[in-house]
Design an enzyme around this catalytic site. Structure first.
Site, PDB file in Angstrom:
ATOM      1  N   GLY A  39       0.869  -1.187   0.000  1.00 22.88           N
ATOM      2  CA  GLY A  39       0.000   0.000   0.000  1.00 22.88           C
ATOM      3  C   GLY A  39       0.899   1.228   0.000  1.00 22.88           C
ATOM      4  O   GLY A  39       1.844   1.304   0.803  1.00 22.88           O
ATOM      5  N   ALA A 250       7.497  -0.261  -4.994  1.00 26.20           N
ATOM      6  CA  ALA A 250       7.709   0.604  -3.811  1.00 26.20           C
ATOM      7  C   ALA A 250       8.981   1.441  -3.874  1.00 26.20           C
ATOM      8  O   ALA A 250       9.340   2.080  -2.883  1.00 26.20           O
ATOM      9  CB  ALA A 250       7.659  -0.182  -2.496  1.00 26.20           C
ATOM     10  N   ALA A 251       9.654   1.463  -5.029  1.00 26.92           N
ATOM     11  CA  ALA A 251      10.842   2.331  -5.127  1.00 26.92           C
ATOM     12  C   ALA A 251      10.418   3.793  -4.965  1.00 26.92           C
ATOM     13  O   ALA A 251      11.066   4.561  -4.250  1.00 26.92           O
ATOM     14  CB  ALA A 251      11.542   2.122  -6.467  1.00 26.92           C
ATOM     15  N   GLY A 252       9.310   4.161  -5.608  1.00 26.26           N
ATOM     16  CA  GLY A 252       8.812   5.538  -5.485  1.00 26.26           C
ATOM     17  C   GLY A 252       8.406   5.842  -4.044  1.00 26.26           C
ATOM     18  O   GLY A 252       8.648   6.936  -3.531  1.00 26.26           O
ATOM     19  N   ASP A 253       7.784   4.870  -3.397  1.00 19.60           N
ATOM     20  CA  ASP A 253       7.355   5.066  -2.003  1.00 19.60           C
ATOM     21  C   ASP A 253       8.576   5.256  -1.099  1.00 19.60           C
ATOM     22  O   ASP A 253       8.579   6.104  -0.201  1.00 19.60           O
ATOM     23  CB  ASP A 253       6.548   3.861  -1.510  1.00 19.60           C
TER      24      ASP A 253
HETATM   25  O1  RIB Z   1       3.772   1.539  -4.754  1.00 19.54           O
HETATM   26  C1  RIB Z   1       3.723   0.149  -4.550  1.00 19.54           C
HETATM   27  C2  RIB Z   1       2.403  -0.235  -3.974  1.00 19.54           C
HETATM   28  O2  RIB Z   1       1.397  -0.001  -4.917  1.00 19.54           O
HETATM   29  C3  RIB Z   1       2.289  -1.698  -3.635  1.00 19.54           C
HETATM   30  O3  RIB Z   1       2.748  -1.995  -2.331  1.00 19.54           O
HETATM   31  C4  RIB Z   1       0.819  -1.979  -3.838  1.00 19.54           C
HETATM   32  O4  RIB Z   1       0.130  -2.205  -2.654  1.00 19.54           O
HETATM   33  C5  RIB Z   1       0.270  -0.766  -4.579  1.00 19.54           C
HETATM   34  O5  RIB Z   1      -0.481  -0.001  -3.768  1.00 19.54           O
END
Ligand code: RIB
Length: 304
Positions: A39, A250-253
């Site tokens: 998420g 999740a690199a951007g996150d």
């Molecule tokens: O940005 C990566 C995320 O996008 C994943 O963890 C997935 O849950 C989606 O929300």
């Protein structure tokens, strides 16, 4: 210590590692399958917490056991989870992810409880936003709630950072309450109509976001090419780290979590970008979303 509120999604990620994602009508067998915590909201909260920030999360989970496990996982790394509401009769958000051999991914999400993060639910935790130095938002929860949260933050002097992912059209009511925006190339095109292939395109897109919505700082992430940072119309290119990617999920996150952690520590804008870039570079060398986020020690070692 400066405080961060992250308002956003919590997803259970079902991750399949495949040579290439299936085409229409094709069935393939994955090389590996894992269920991992994900998420965009939770990933960014975890990245910031692992990298050294004091983080509170505002989010929703369902009444399923895995939602509780994910909430506990956030608490275990020191995130304040009092703002996480359990929605009766809903399941926790889900993401189905194919990770190809190239490291690229394809993701489908079902919002589940994330769709219940309404303005009313958010308002119960508005003190957390008001007490924070910075509010970090993404787009996997209802946009009306983001508008209301950004207004609360602005009125309280809390800086608002929007990671406009996944790409969607956004109302002026949100964009005009944002201090810093961090789109990737696709998201920047969605918001400005400027297709980004050259750095000059990134400069043009950034200037549109400055002039149309009054956003002070625009940071366009360009994948391996690094970041275009534009502050009040003064743009510069910041090269990235070159790594062998096995999974870019999740690199951007991770970049966003690292970037805001740097800002909250009082690092310069440039150093905060480099901190986020180093953390994101390490994340692509590992599988999964939260499972791929590096520690502060690992990130500082790469920077050194
Ligand atoms: O940005 C990566 C995320 O996008 C994943 O963890 C997935 O849950 C989606 O929300």
């Amino acid at each position: 210590m400066a405080k961060l509120s992250v308002l956003g999604s919590i997803n259970v990620d079902h991750l399949m590692q495949v040579g290439a994602a299936p085409r229409g009508g094709q069935t393939i067998q994955a090389k590996q399958y894992q269920i991992v915590a994900g998420g965009k909201g939770a990933n960014q909260a975890v990245a910031a917490a692992k990298l050294g920030a004091d983080v509170a999360m505002i989010a929703c989970i369902g009444t399923d056991a895995i939602g509780e496990q994910m909430k506990q996982g956030l608490a275990d790394i020191g995130i304040d989870t009092k703002g996480i509401t359990t929605i009766t009769g809903e399941n926790t958000g889900v993401a189905m992810i194919y990770v190809e051999d190239s490291g690229e991914n394809r993701i489908g999400i079902w919002p589940g409880a994330n769709a219940s993060l309404t303005e009313t639910v958010m308002s119960e935790h508005k003190a957390s936003i008001q007490d924070s130095d910075l509010l970090l938002l993404q787009l996997e929860t209802p946009v009306e709630t983001l508008v209301a949260a950004a207004k609360i933050a602005k009125a309280a002097g809390t800086r608002v950072v929007l990671n406009p992912a996944p790409a969607k059209a956004l109302p002026e009511a949100l964009l005009s309450n944002v201090d810093i925006i961090t789109p990737n190339e696709t998201e920047a095109e969605q918001l400005t109509g400027v297709a980004i292939s050259e750095l000059s395109d990134a400069d043009m897109a950034a200037n549109k976001l400055h002039t149309k919505f009054g956003i002070e700082t625009v940071l366009i992430t360009l994948g391996e090419r690094g970041v275009w940072l534009s502050h009040k119309g003064e743009g510069k290119h910041i090269a990235g780290f070159v790594m062998q990617a096995i999974d870019t999920t999740a690199a951007g996150d991770t970049f966003n979590g690292g970037f805001v952690t740097g800002l909250l520590e009082g690092q310069s804008m440039l150093d905060s970008v480099r901190f986020g870039q180093a953390a994101a570079a390490l994340s692509v060398t590992r599988m999964g979303a939260q499972s791929s986020i590096p520690t502060r020690v690992e990130t500082l070692a790469l920077l050194a």
